[in-house]
Design an enzyme around this catalytic site. Structure first.
Site, short mmCIF file in Angstrom:
data_model
loop_
_atom_site.label_atom_id
_atom_site.label_comp_id
_atom_site.label_asym_id
_atom_site.label_seq_id
_atom_site.Cartn_x
_atom_site.Cartn_y
_atom_site.Cartn_z
N HIS A 167 -70.56 30.75 -17.49
CA HIS A 167 -70.62 32.18 -17.78
C HIS A 167 -71.84 32.85 -17.16
O HIS A 167 -71.93 34.08 -17.15
CB HIS A 167 -70.59 32.41 -19.28
CG HIS A 167 -69.32 31.94 -19.92
ND1 HIS A 167 -68.09 32.41 -19.54
CD2 HIS A 167 -69.08 31.02 -20.89
CE1 HIS A 167 -67.14 31.80 -20.26
NE2 HIS A 167 -67.72 30.95 -21.08
N GLU A 217 -66.29 22.88 -28.80
CA GLU A 217 -66.26 24.31 -29.07
C GLU A 217 -64.86 24.84 -29.36
O GLU A 217 -64.59 26.01 -29.14
CB GLU A 217 -66.91 25.09 -27.92
CG GLU A 217 -66.42 24.76 -26.52
CD GLU A 217 -67.13 25.56 -25.42
OE1 GLU A 217 -67.84 26.53 -25.71
OE2 GLU A 217 -66.92 25.21 -24.24
N THR A 264 -69.79 30.32 -30.24
CA THR A 264 -68.91 31.49 -30.06
C THR A 264 -67.46 31.07 -29.90
O THR A 264 -66.56 31.56 -30.61
CB THR A 264 -69.34 32.29 -28.82
OG1 THR A 264 -70.76 32.38 -28.79
CG2 THR A 264 -68.76 33.67 -28.83
N ASP A 265 -67.22 30.15 -28.98
CA ASP A 265 -65.84 29.68 -28.79
C ASP A 265 -65.35 28.95 -30.03
O ASP A 265 -64.19 29.10 -30.42
CB ASP A 265 -65.76 28.76 -27.56
CG ASP A 265 -65.63 29.55 -26.27
OD1 ASP A 265 -64.79 30.48 -26.22
OD2 ASP A 265 -66.36 29.26 -25.32
C1 3PY Z 1 -70.23 29.28 -26.84
O1 3PY Z 1 -70.86 29.80 -27.75
O2 3PY Z 1 -68.98 29.21 -26.81
C2 3PY Z 1 -70.93 28.73 -25.71
O3 3PY Z 1 -70.30 28.24 -24.80
C3 3PY Z 1 -72.43 28.81 -25.70
O4 3PY Z 1 -73.00 28.30 -24.56
MG MG Z 2 -68.24 28.45 -24.88
#
Ligand code: 3PY
Ligand code: MG
Length: 266
Positions: A46, A147, A172-173
């Protein structure tokens, strides 16, 4: 071969405070390298970084002893091997959801007989040492991102992958797949419980557990909770916050800073 200081810290039971390079520039990487982080990650997923910029960033980071890792865009052996050949001392790989993903990932990071990494460490021998080929399997870290709920379902099988060195939690994911607010530094009970489960399962196997945080406070809390690599925000995020604060202080502007959305978390 140059020792991997992240690994040394983990073996000593210490955590790394990790910086995150999302800006595709060698000077910003050099500034980050001189800022006191224990380790740095160049983000090709990202972050705005392509391969050629990443090479110059690795060169800039090597003006210090700070160990560099790279987050690659996906479980794709080509870019994993290119980043290792360029001198990354470890790879953080997103979206490792199954033991098959994990085996594909670890195999790309290790030379035979542990894996299928192709020989050609073009810059790595210059940066890390002429005995690179014989020592790389011991020093290079393969760190799988956990994740998704699918990864949680397969957690034990993923962690038991031979040669895996650590995991990195993407809050986050992870939250998004759990139906919770997709934020760094989550407070949602279910997401927090999942994070704690991942950290504990990694520590039980002697693997390093990492997590991406937004703030130093949450990062410290994660170290207390057993995390061994905590990232705080990113170069871009830190630059934007410091710039906004400076302008605000000069103008005597007391209005609330505009909150950044979760999508700008890196
Ligand atoms: C997330 O929060 O999904 C990430 O990939 C953080 O690096
Ligand atoms: Mg991520």
């Amino acid at each position: 071969m140059r020792a991997n200081e992240i690994k040394r810290r983990w073996q000593a039971g210490e955590a790394c405070v990790n910086g995150w390079c999302a800006i595709p520039n060698s000077f910003s990487a050099e500034l980050m390298a001189h800022a006191g982080w224990d380790s740095l990650t160049i983000d090709l997923q990202h972050g705005l970084v392509d391969y050629q910029a990443a090479v110059t960033m690795l060169q800039a980071i090597s003006t210090t002893a700070v160990p560099p890792t790279a987050r690659v865009p996906w479980v794709e052996p080509g870019i994993i091997m290119k980043m290792l050949d360029a001198g990354a001392m470890g790879i953080i790989c997103p979206m490792i959801n199954t033991p098959e993903d994990a085996a594909k990932f670890v195999g790309a990071c290790k030379y035979a007989p542990l894996g299928y990494r192709s020989s050609g460490p073009t810059r790595a021998v210059v940066y890390a040492g002429s005995d690179y080929l014989s020592k790389a399997n011991e020093e290079i870290l393969a760190i799988a991102m956990i994740e998704t709920t699918q990864a949680l379902d397969n957690l034990d099988a993923i962690l038991d992958t031979p040669g895996l060195d650590g995991v990195y939690i993407g809050p986050t994911d992870l939250a998004m797949t759990m139906g919770a607010p997709p934020v760094l530094d989550p407070t949602d009970k279910g997401v927090v419980a999942a994070i704690e489960r991942i950290i504990d399962a990694a520590n039980a196997r002697g693997l390093g557990a990492g997590i991406h945080c937004a703030t130093p406070e949450y990062a410290s809390k994660m170290i207390q909770r057993g995390a061994k690599l905590v990232t705080i925000a990113s170069d871009g995020r830190i630059l934007a916050a410091a710039a906004a604060a400076a302008v605000k202080a000069c103008k005597g502007d007391n209005s609330e800073a505009k909150p950044a959305g979760p999508g700008s978390a890196y």
